[in-house]
Design a protein around this motif. Structure first.
Motif, PDB file in Angstrom:
ATOM      1  N   GLU A   1       0.836  -1.203   0.000  1.00 38.68           N
ATOM      2  CA  GLU A   1       0.000   0.000   0.000  1.00 38.68           C
ATOM      3  C   GLU A   1       0.877   1.261   0.000  1.00 38.68           C
ATOM      4  OE1 GLU A   1      -3.795   1.911   0.069  1.00 38.68           O
ATOM      5  OE2 GLU A   1      -3.386  -0.245  -0.021  1.00 38.68           O
ATOM      6  N   ILE A   2       1.960   1.234   0.773  1.00 36.88           N
ATOM      7  CA  ILE A   2       2.899   2.369   0.788  1.00 36.88           C
ATOM      8  C   ILE A   2       3.511   2.572  -0.591  1.00 36.88           C
ATOM      9  CG2 ILE A   2       5.118   3.176   1.715  1.00 36.88           C
ATOM     10  CD1 ILE A   2       4.357   1.742   4.354  1.00 36.88           C
ATOM     11  N   GLU A   3       3.845   1.456  -1.235  1.00 30.08           N
ATOM     12  CA  GLU A   3       4.435   1.521  -2.579  1.00 30.08           C
ATOM     13  C   GLU A   3       3.473   2.182  -3.558  1.00 30.08           C
ATOM     14  OE1 GLU A   3       5.982  -2.078  -5.030  1.00 30.08           O
ATOM     15  OE2 GLU A   3       7.430  -1.696  -3.433  1.00 30.08           O
ATOM     16  N   GLN A   4       2.194   1.881  -3.423  1.00 27.08           N
ATOM     17  CA  GLN A   4       1.191   2.464  -4.326  1.00 27.08           C
ATOM     18  C   GLN A   4       0.956   3.939  -4.030  1.00 27.08           C
ATOM     19  OE1 GLN A   4      -2.419   0.126  -4.222  1.00 27.08           O
ATOM     20  NE2 GLN A   4      -1.353  -1.789  -4.709  1.00 27.08           N
ATOM     21  N   ARG A   5       0.905   4.288  -2.748  1.00 24.30           N
ATOM     22  CA  ARG A   5       0.599   5.675  -2.363  1.00 24.30           C
ATOM     23  C   ARG A   5       1.818   6.597  -2.453  1.00 24.30           C
ATOM     24  NH1 ARG A   5      -3.553   5.917   2.787  1.00 24.30           N
ATOM     25  NH2 ARG A   5      -4.921   4.189   2.198  1.00 24.30           N
ATOM     26  N   GLY A   6       2.996   6.016  -2.330  1.00 22.04           N
ATOM     27  CA  GLY A   6       4.209   6.818  -2.290  1.00 22.04           C
ATOM     28  C   GLY A   6       4.848   6.775  -0.914  1.00 22.04           C
ATOM     29  N   LYS A   7       6.156   6.965  -0.850  1.00 21.22           N
ATOM     30  CA  LYS A   7       6.895   6.819   0.412  1.00 21.22           C
ATOM     31  C   LYS A   7       6.471   7.825   1.479  1.00 21.22           C
ATOM     32  CE  LYS A   7      11.087   4.507  -1.172  1.00 21.22           C
ATOM     33  NZ  LYS A   7      12.566   4.515  -1.172  1.00 21.22           N
ATOM     34  N   ASP A   8       5.906   8.951   1.056  1.00 22.79           N
ATOM     35  CA  ASP A   8       5.472   9.954   2.034  1.00 22.79           C
ATOM     36  C   ASP A   8       4.332   9.448   2.909  1.00 22.79           C
ATOM     37  OD1 ASP A   8       7.363  11.681   1.146  1.00 22.79           O
ATOM     38  OD2 ASP A   8       6.012  12.934  -0.054  1.00 22.79           O
ATOM     39  N   SER A   9       3.667   8.387   2.465  1.00 20.05           N
ATOM     40  CA  SER A   9       2.543   7.843   3.238  1.00 20.05           C
ATOM     41  C   SER A   9       3.005   6.893   4.338  1.00 20.05           C
ATOM     42  CB  SER A   9       1.581   7.087   2.308  1.00 20.05           C
ATOM     43  OG  SER A   9       2.208   5.909   1.792  1.00 20.05           O
ATOM     44  N   ALA A  10       4.292   6.551   4.337  1.00 17.65           N
ATOM     45  CA  ALA A  10       4.814   5.556   5.280  1.00 17.65           C
ATOM     46  C   ALA A  10       4.836   6.098   6.708  1.00 17.65           C
ATOM     47  CB  ALA A  10       6.227   5.148   4.878  1.00 17.65           C
ATOM     48  N   PRO A  11       4.701   5.208   7.700  1.00 17.63           N
ATOM     49  CA  PRO A  11       4.880   5.650   9.084  1.00 17.63           C
ATOM     50  C   PRO A  11       6.316   6.103   9.305  1.00 17.63           C
ATOM     51  CG  PRO A  11       4.775   3.251   8.972  1.00 17.63           C
ATOM     52  CD  PRO A  11       4.427   3.759   7.605  1.00 17.63           C
ATOM     53  N   ASP A  12       6.536   6.964  10.268  1.00 17.90           N
ATOM     54  CA  ASP A  12       7.885   7.448  10.539  1.00 17.90           C
ATOM     55  C   ASP A  12       8.687   6.441  11.366  1.00 17.90           C
ATOM     56  OD1 ASP A  12       7.656  10.112   9.303  1.00 17.90           O
ATOM     57  OD2 ASP A  12       6.108  10.389  10.832  1.00 17.90           O
ATOM     58  N   PHE A  13       7.972   5.590  12.115  1.00 17.89           N
ATOM     59  CA  PHE A  13       8.649   4.553  12.889  1.00 17.89           C
ATOM     60  C   PHE A  13       7.687   3.401  13.149  1.00 17.89           C
ATOM     61  CE2 PHE A  13       6.698   7.318  16.059  1.00 17.89           C
ATOM     62  CZ  PHE A  13       6.171   6.431  16.985  1.00 17.89           C
ATOM     63  N   ILE A  14       8.251   2.260  13.466  1.00 22.66           N
ATOM     64  CA  ILE A  14       7.470   1.091  13.882  1.00 22.66           C
ATOM     65  C   ILE A  14       8.085   0.572  15.176  1.00 22.66           C
ATOM     66  CG2 ILE A  14       6.762  -1.273  13.321  1.00 22.66           C
ATOM     67  CD1 ILE A  14       7.092  -0.538  10.354  1.00 22.66           C
ATOM     68  N   THR A  15       7.256   0.386  16.193  1.00 24.94           N
ATOM     69  CA  THR A  15       7.711  -0.253  17.427  1.00 24.94           C
ATOM     70  C   THR A  15       7.284  -1.712  17.375  1.00 24.94           C
ATOM     71  OG1 THR A  15       7.459   1.814  18.656  1.00 24.94           O
ATOM     72  CG2 THR A  15       7.643  -0.210  19.945  1.00 24.94           C
ATOM     73  N   ILE A  16       8.258  -2.608  17.383  1.00 22.74           N
ATOM     74  CA  ILE A  16       7.961  -4.038  17.341  1.00 22.74           C
ATOM     75  C   ILE A  16       8.036  -4.583  18.754  1.00 22.74           C
ATOM     76  CG2 ILE A  16       8.604  -6.269  16.348  1.00 22.74           C
ATOM     77  CD1 ILE A  16      10.095  -4.704  14.161  1.00 22.74           C
ATOM     78  N   ASP A  17       6.881  -5.046  19.251  1.00 20.56           N
ATOM     79  CA  ASP A  17       6.845  -5.594  20.600  1.00 20.56           C
ATOM     80  C   ASP A  17       6.988  -7.109  20.523  1.00 20.56           C
ATOM     81  OD1 ASP A  17       6.725  -5.592  23.312  1.00 20.56           O
ATOM     82  OD2 ASP A  17       4.610  -5.072  23.477  1.00 20.56           O
ATOM     83  N   SER A  18       7.666  -7.675  21.502  1.00 23.52           N
ATOM     84  CA  SER A  18       7.883  -9.115  21.538  1.00 23.52           C
ATOM     85  C   SER A  18       6.712  -9.824  22.210  1.00 23.52           C
ATOM     86  CB  SER A  18       9.174  -9.423  22.301  1.00 23.52           C
ATOM     87  OG  SER A  18       9.365 -10.812  22.435  1.00 23.52           O
ATOM     88  N   ALA A  19       6.507 -11.085  21.860  1.00 22.29           N
ATOM     89  CA  ALA A  19       5.448 -11.875  22.499  1.00 22.29           C
ATOM     90  C   ALA A  19       5.682 -12.030  23.997  1.00 22.29           C
ATOM     91  CB  ALA A  19       5.357 -13.255  21.846  1.00 22.29           C
ATOM     92  N   ASP A  20       6.921 -11.806  24.452  1.00 16.34           N
ATOM     93  CA  ASP A  20       7.184 -11.901  25.892  1.00 16.34           C
ATOM     94  C   ASP A  20       7.285 -10.510  26.531  1.00 16.34           C
ATOM     95  OD1 ASP A  20       9.597 -11.203  24.789  1.00 16.34           O
ATOM     96  OD2 ASP A  20      10.651 -13.024  25.370  1.00 16.34           O
TER      97      ASP A  20
END
Length: 493
Positions: free
Chosen positions: A313-332
């Motif tokens: 979806e980001i590729e279709q909309r353009g890079k400006d649509s991307a989130p600025d960061f992603i927080t990846i939380d662990s299952a633990d």
């Protein structure tokens, strides 16, 4: 004098007989009470004596912690890990003697590969600043690798929030509000703040529970608020919203959240506006446009298909649509309260999810634009350095900073009976949490995390912690021999 002694003896004798008689009456009462009840089979079949079973079961968790568990045995954090955090926070000697108690034969054990020619002190460099949301009206730049993860005011107490706020300012790191809204105590220390938007949107919701543009602007007007994080899911309870028991919902917390006092605060399972990858990007765009500040999201990774949809979806909309960061939380990951089936069985641990996300971001040429924050049981320098080696730009920890505040892992966060005053609103228990003292401990802990990852980096022959990569780490496999981290994940993918 003899009369006085005789009187004392008679008094003590009387008290002794009275105590024995009272004890006998209590035992008789317990006996008949146990025999007549049918709720507890043990008490019915073994009256009086059966009661000790429940007492010992309750006390067992405390006795195990202090007398029976080995240094590396306890869960979720063992004594060796907690001890390092306590020493770092108190700024006391963190060295150990004789030899490591860590078992190097267990599959999954990580080992850093030292260089024959380590980095000399004069060649060492501090980690360079990283900017999040370069294209935003108000981008955020920080040099801090290790930061404070989301803990809401409500889940933790007023003095705990105050100490973290002042400590974060002293350390130069950021502090995440958690999903409970922005309190005056978050702002008190003038630290950098990441405002988390949970599924209930506490602090930025209108009377119908929808995201309020006006309240977003009010929050963003605080110069301390540097970024906004949409909480999609949390490692300790994927697919379940925040849970704050009614006993912890005080009048002040109810006012900040916009909910009734004394009632359980149960957030929805998900954002009703976000039912697809496109919806998530729409909300990110709306918040970024409204606030002018970097916007990202937090999620524990399970099924990966939706993330592929997001990147497409980001590729279709353009890079400006991307989130600025992603927080990846662990299952633990940790939490104040969660259903056991979710905490024990749902989601991927960071060792799998982090490489999966990094690989996909690189494949779509988005790794430089979307910064990655790793979360979940990363409370010691070695774990932080490991996450950086896997591709994370930053690491956040909640429970590590709770230990810095004095948490003893009593596992009572959900009961409002925390003995250290961190996760309770009981004023008497909070008295032991001295804000000034704990402020310095939070700052010390952050300082020695950064110092520790620097030690590892220099041992591996690189000048600063951000240069640690997969080539510097090996992982023990099932046969007891290790394999290079990059080779392991090559095979994994």
């Amino acid at each position: 004098m003899s009369d006085f002694i005789l009187f004392g003896i008679n008094l003590l004798s009387g008290l002794f007989v009275l105590t024995l008689g009272s004890g006998a009456l209590i035992i008789i009462y317990f006996y008949f009470s146990d025999i007549k009840q049918n709720k507890h089979a043990i008490r019915h079949n073994y009256p009086v004596v059966g009661r000790f079973r429940y007492i010992l079961e309750k006390q067992g968790e405390f006795f195990r912690q202090y007398f029976f568990a080995m240094d590396r045995e306890e869960m979720p954090f063992n004594r060796a890990e907690r001890s390092w955090v306590y020493k770092a926070a108190k700024n006391v000697d963190r060295t150990i003697a004789f030899g490591s108690t860590r078992n190097l034969d267990i599959a999954g054990t990580i080992m850093f590969m030292n260089c024959a020619f380590p980095t000399l002190e004069e060649d060492a460099a501090t980690p360079s600043p990283i900017t999040i949301g370069e294209n935003c009206q108000f981008p955020y730049t920080t040099s801090s690798i290790f930061n404070i993860s989301g803990m809401s005011f409500g889940a933790i107490s007023k003095p705990a929030v105050q100490a973290l706020s002042h400590g974060a300012h002293l350390a130069g790191c950021w502090m995440n509000t958690g999903e409970g809204g922005l309190s005056p105590y978050h702002l008190e220390g003038k630290a950098d703040i990441v405002f988390q938007i949970g599924t209930a949107k506490y602090g930025v919701r209108d009377e119908n529970g929808n995201l309020s543009e006006e309240k977003l602007k009010n929050i963003a007007a605080h110069p301390e608020v540097k970024m906004f994080e949409i909480k999609m899911s949390q490692g300790a309870k994927p697919g379940k919203g925040g849970i704050l028991p009614g006993r912890k919902v005080t009048a002040e917390i109810a006012n900040i959240r916009g909910i009734p006092e004394g009632h359980d605060s149960i957030s929805p399972n998900g954002h009703k506006e976000i039912r697809s990858a496109g919806d998530l990007l729409d909300m990110i765009a709306f918040i970024r446009q409204t606030t002018g500040k970097p916007v990202g999201f937090k999620a524990v990774i399970g099924s990966i298909a939706w993330f592929d949809d997001l990147l497409n979806e980001i590729e279709q909309r353009g890079k400006d649509s991307a989130p600025d960061f992603i927080t990846i939380d662990s299952a633990d990951g940790g939490t104040g309260a969660a259903p056991q089936p979710l905490m024990d069985y749902v989601g991927l641990p960071l060792k799998e999810s982090l490489p999966l996300i990094i690989e996909r971001l690189k494949k779509h040429n988005l790794k430089e634009q979307i910064k990655v924050i790793a979360s979940g049981k990363l409370i010691t320098p070695s774990k932080v350095a490991w996450a950086i080696a896997l591709g994370a730009d930053f690491v956040v920890s909640a429970r590590g900073h709770m230990f810095a505040l004095g948490c003893i892992q009593a596992l009572q966060c959900n009961k409002d009976t925390c003995p250290t005053g961190i996760t309770t609103h009981n004023k008497r228990l909070q008295q032991g949490l001295n804000v000034q003292d704990k402020t310095q401990r939070v700052a010390n802990y952050n300082k020695y995390i950064h110092y520790g990852i620097g030690l590892l980096a220099h041992s591996c022959g690189v000048t600063n912690a951000r240069d640690i990569n997969k080539n510097h780490i090996r992982i023990v496999t099932e046969n007891g021999l290790s394999v290079a981290l990059d080779k392991l994940y090559e095979n994994h993918h």
